[in-house]
Motif scaffolding. Structure first.
Motif, PDB file in Angstrom:
ATOM      1  N   THR A 153     -16.235  13.317 -30.268  1.00  0.00           N
ATOM      2  CA  THR A 153     -17.673  13.566 -30.074  1.00  0.00           C
ATOM      3  C   THR A 153     -18.428  13.523 -31.405  1.00  0.00           C
ATOM      4  O   THR A 153     -17.856  13.821 -32.461  1.00  0.00           O
TER       5      THR A 153
ATOM      6  N   ALA B  10     -22.081  23.626 -33.484  1.00  0.00           N
ATOM      7  CA  ALA B  10     -21.449  22.348 -33.103  1.00  0.00           C
ATOM      8  C   ALA B  10     -19.982  22.356 -33.529  1.00  0.00           C
ATOM      9  O   ALA B  10     -19.097  21.927 -32.778  1.00  0.00           O
TER      10      ALA B  10
ATOM     11  N   CYS C   3     -19.684  18.984 -25.111  1.00  0.00           N
ATOM     12  CA  CYS C   3     -18.838  18.746 -26.285  1.00  0.00           C
ATOM     13  C   CYS C   3     -17.517  19.501 -26.143  1.00  0.00           C
ATOM     14  O   CYS C   3     -16.435  18.939 -26.369  1.00  0.00           O
TER      15      CYS C   3
ATOM     16  N   THR D 238     -14.692  19.626 -38.316  1.00  0.00           N
ATOM     17  CA  THR D 238     -15.832  18.756 -37.983  1.00  0.00           C
ATOM     18  C   THR D 238     -16.294  18.005 -39.228  1.00  0.00           C
ATOM     19  O   THR D 238     -16.476  18.605 -40.292  1.00  0.00           O
TER      20      THR D 238
ATOM     21  N   ALA E 190     -16.853  19.788 -32.197  1.00  0.00           N
ATOM     22  CA  ALA E 190     -17.370  18.432 -32.461  1.00  0.00           C
ATOM     23  C   ALA E 190     -16.500  17.704 -33.495  1.00  0.00           C
ATOM     24  O   ALA E 190     -16.070  18.313 -34.483  1.00  0.00           O
TER      25      ALA E 190
ATOM     26  N   VAL F  28     -22.047  15.137 -32.487  1.00  0.00           N
ATOM     27  CA  VAL F  28     -23.209  15.924 -32.058  1.00  0.00           C
ATOM     28  C   VAL F  28     -24.394  15.551 -32.947  1.00  0.00           C
ATOM     29  O   VAL F  28     -24.347  15.681 -34.176  1.00  0.00           O
TER      30      VAL F  28
END
Ligand code: G3P
Length: 217
Positions: free
Chosen positions: A104, A118, A94, A158, A123, A106
């Protein structure tokens, strides 16, 4: 809150995309297996219709091969998001793909500390599986609440993508918590429109309208 379809069935995706309510698609190896189609063919077909993010999952388990698979998947279409499992190798991949500006997602997240690492790995999306937590008598939506608090505390970019959605309440609670995205199986997507009082109310209106013997067109 964005709606993604959790499906690899091209025909279903095309039909539901026409509703104007589908912002993206998520697939996984099980959904590809269920489709009985070639992975790359499915991705190409979906990307002809869907302009938003399309998640495609790697199947390698070491970061070097995850990165290689991720690069290959990302070449299929500019809206491909590389789905990586929440493992040590997955998060190394990642970080690498993020540096290459490849988006990405996750996946297989079951705890808020997993969601934290993450996000630290850059991510684009984190996919907590609410239904599978409910299945083992844990509280899936509580996990979404915790992740929302942590991401707000540290202003992580994220996005929270609620996955493993099993019912309308998962969608409703996701919206109340302020999740960014829910990925919805087609069966549940159809249920979003349904309410017994809507159905009954429409029937009553149409029956009364018939009695007037009038026409609008
Ligand atoms: O795409 C990942 C996730 O939505 C899977 O859901 O129903 O297999 O737990 P489910």
């Amino acid at each position: 809150m964005d709606f993604f379809l959790d499906s690899a069935d091209v025909e279903t995706i095309e039909n539901m995309y026409a509703t104007g309510l589908v912002d993206g698609v998520t697939t996984n190896p099980s959904l590809i297996a269920k489709s009985g189609q070639n992975f790359f063919t499915v991705l190409k077909q979906i990307s002809k219709t869907v302009k938003g993010p399309i998640s495609a999952e790697v199947t390698a388990t070491d970061s070097k091969n995850m990165i290689a698979e991720g690069k290959k998947l990302a070449k299929v279409s500019k809206n491909i998001v590389v789905k990586l499992p929440l493992t040590q190798e997955g998060l190394i991949a990642c970080q690498h793909l993020t540096k290459l500006k490849i988006k990405t997602n996750v996946t297989l997240c079951f705890s808020s500390t997993q969601a934290l690492i993450a996000a630290r790995s850059g991510a684009t999306y984190i996919s907590p599986f609410v239904g599978r937590l409910d299945d083992i008598n844990e509280n899936g939506m509580e996990l979404i609440r915790e992740i929302k608090t942590i991401y707000t505390n540290y202003q992580f970019k994220t996005k929270i993508l609620v996955a493993s959605v099993r019912n309308i309440d998962h969608v409703r609670e996701s919206a109340l918590i302020g999740a960014d995205v829910v990925t919805i199986p087609p069966k549940i997507f159809e249920m979003l429109y349904e309410h017994p009082l809507t159905e009954k109310g429409l029937m009553d209106f149409l029956n009364d309208w018939k009695k007037t013997k009038q026409k609008i067109l």
